[in-house]
Design an enzyme around this catalytic site. Structure first.
Site, PDB file in Angstrom:
ATOM      1  N   LYS A 128       0.827  -1.204   0.000  1.00 33.63           N
ATOM      2  CA  LYS A 128       0.000   0.000   0.000  1.00 33.63           C
ATOM      3  C   LYS A 128       0.862   1.255   0.000  1.00 33.63           C
ATOM      4  CE  LYS A 128      -2.022   2.049   3.494  1.00 33.63           C
ATOM      5  NZ  LYS A 128      -2.857   2.402   4.657  1.00 33.63           N
ATOM      6  N   ASP A 146      -6.857   0.803   1.117  1.00 38.47           N
ATOM      7  CA  ASP A 146      -6.887   0.853   2.579  1.00 38.47           C
ATOM      8  C   ASP A 146      -8.256   0.373   3.057  1.00 38.47           C
ATOM      9  OD1 ASP A 146      -8.616   2.910   1.995  1.00 38.47           O
ATOM     10  OD2 ASP A 146      -7.579   4.422   3.189  1.00 38.47           O
TER      11      ASP A 146
END
Length: 218
Positions: A128, A146
């Site tokens: 991420k 997320d």
């Protein structure tokens, strides 16, 4: 992460959804303060299990004195810890930031690399974080998933998936190319402020008529 998934929306609905997002905010921006690729990398790494506002508060005085890997090394782990001690997991994050700074200086000439594999090889940098840096700084249409994107993706049918990588693939496979660059920012902001976890603000939602969420609020 687990959540009951809606079915994947069709192409026409996807085009309409992202066209609405673009009309509402043509150039969505991330909310982490940074001045260059390195400070963006540090800010995103610090943001794990922390709020963007909390990270910005901690880095407000940090980045003016440590905006390069070498300056971060000069500050040292103890100095860094003093700046970020209000952030969750600050001790481990301080260790990782210093280790990363050393690697960047020794192996990359102090420059943040622009490949996902190289970024993910750095301490404390996961997929991420790498995707955020690639998207925001290098303008690569990577998708940083997320909890907000995971939630809205599965609720709405925009990008359903059983885990974050499946949701990432769903965005890449199903969001029209013209919207890929800003897709994750539109989704994060929508999930953060409208499609919130407990009481989604469906009455203020731009895409309510297209969303498949069965428990819409008034």
């Amino acid at each position: 992460m687990t959540q009951k998934s809606a079915k994947q929306l069709g192409y026409n609905d996807m085009c309409e959804i992202f066209a609405r997002f673009r009309t509402s905010e043509a150039e969505p921006k991330g909310e982490l303060d940074h001045v260059n690729a390195y400070t963006l990398l540090v800010a995103v790494a610090l943001s794990a299990q922390a709020t963007d506002a909390g990270v910005n508060k901690a880095t407000r005085d940090l980045f003016p004195i440590a905006d390069t890997p070498q300056k971060m090394l000069d500050l040292g782990e103890e100095g860094l810890t003093e700046h970020i001690k209000t952030i969750g997991l600050f001790r481990q994050k301080a260790k990782n930031v210093i280790k990363t700074a050393r690697i960047l200086v020794d192996e990359y000439g102090g420059v943040v690399p622009s490949s996902r594999a190289a970024l993910q090889s750095l301490p404390g940098v996961g997929r991420k974080t790498a995707n955020v840096v690639l998207n925001m700084w290098f303008h690569y249409p990577s998708q940083a998933v997320d909890t907000h994107i995971f939630r809205i993706g599965n609720r709405s049918g925009i990008c359903p998936g059983k885990d974050v990588e499946a949701v990432e693939r769903a965005i890449e496979d199903n969001v029209p190319v013209e919207f890929q660059q800003h897709a994750h920012h539109w989704l994060i902001l929508h999930g953060r402020y409208i499609c919130v976890a407990r009481k989604p603000k469906c009455g203020a939602c731009l895409i309510r008529d297209l969303c498949q969420f069965e428990e819409k609020t008034l």
